[in-house]
Design an enzyme around this catalytic site. Structure first.
Site, PDB file in Angstrom:
ATOM      1  N   SER A  23       0.842  -1.196   0.000  1.00 28.67           N
ATOM      2  CA  SER A  23       0.000   0.000   0.000  1.00 28.67           C
ATOM      3  C   SER A  23       0.869   1.234   0.000  1.00 28.67           C
ATOM      4  O   SER A  23       2.011   1.210   0.482  1.00 28.67           O
ATOM      5  CB  SER A  23      -0.886   0.010   1.255  1.00 28.67           C
ATOM      6  N   TYR A  36      -2.114  -0.936  10.194  1.00 31.36           N
ATOM      7  CA  TYR A  36      -2.205  -1.263   8.766  1.00 31.36           C
ATOM      8  C   TYR A  36      -0.928  -0.835   8.038  1.00 31.36           C
ATOM      9  O   TYR A  36      -0.333  -1.619   7.278  1.00 31.36           O
ATOM     10  CB  TYR A  36      -3.425  -0.565   8.162  1.00 31.36           C
TER      11      TYR A  36
END
Length: 131
Positions: A23, A36
């Site tokens: 990401s 995350y």
């Protein structure tokens, strides 16, 4: 990811490829996404290291680092409606990506068209650049 790659590698011939999903959070973490972002940073480092480890076997390892992408999680993730409505507006393209806009980079990385590419992370970020 470690165990999956460890199990798969003995069955992979030269020319095979592994594509990980990380990401933009790996490079530009949001304060509210500490857990995350940290896991995605680990995937980025894993991708770089594994690429070096298996290159002598002719196996390529790359990653894709999406920015904001519209998925069913956005409206159901417990976020306030106004935040959902603004999702993706902070990127230069001023909108979230769609899953179909990520697919082509995975196809290229899986094909022989990218036979000279390994250890790379490709951003599909709506204009936010990766380092």
């Amino acid at each position: 990811m470690f165990w999956l790659c460890k199990a798969a590698l003995p069955h992979m011939p030269p020319g095979a490829t592994i594509i990980n999903t990380t990401s933009i959070q790996s490079y530009q973490p949001s304060p509210g996404l500490l857990d995350y972002a940290s896991t995605k940073a680990a995937i980025t480092a894993f991708t770089h290291a594994l690429a070096r480890q298996v290159i002598d076997r002719g196996i390529r390892v790359n990653g894709v680092a999406p920015g904001p992408v519209w998925t069913p999680l956005q409206p159901s993730g417990g976020q306030p409606q106004e935040k959902v409505e603004q999702f993706g507006s902070e990127v230069p393209m001023k909108r979230p990506g769609q899953p179909a806009e990520l697919a082509p980079i995975y196809v290229v990385l899986a094909s022989q068209e990218s036979s000279f590419v390994t250890g790379e992370i490709y951003g599909v970020t709506g204009g936010n650049h990766l380092p």
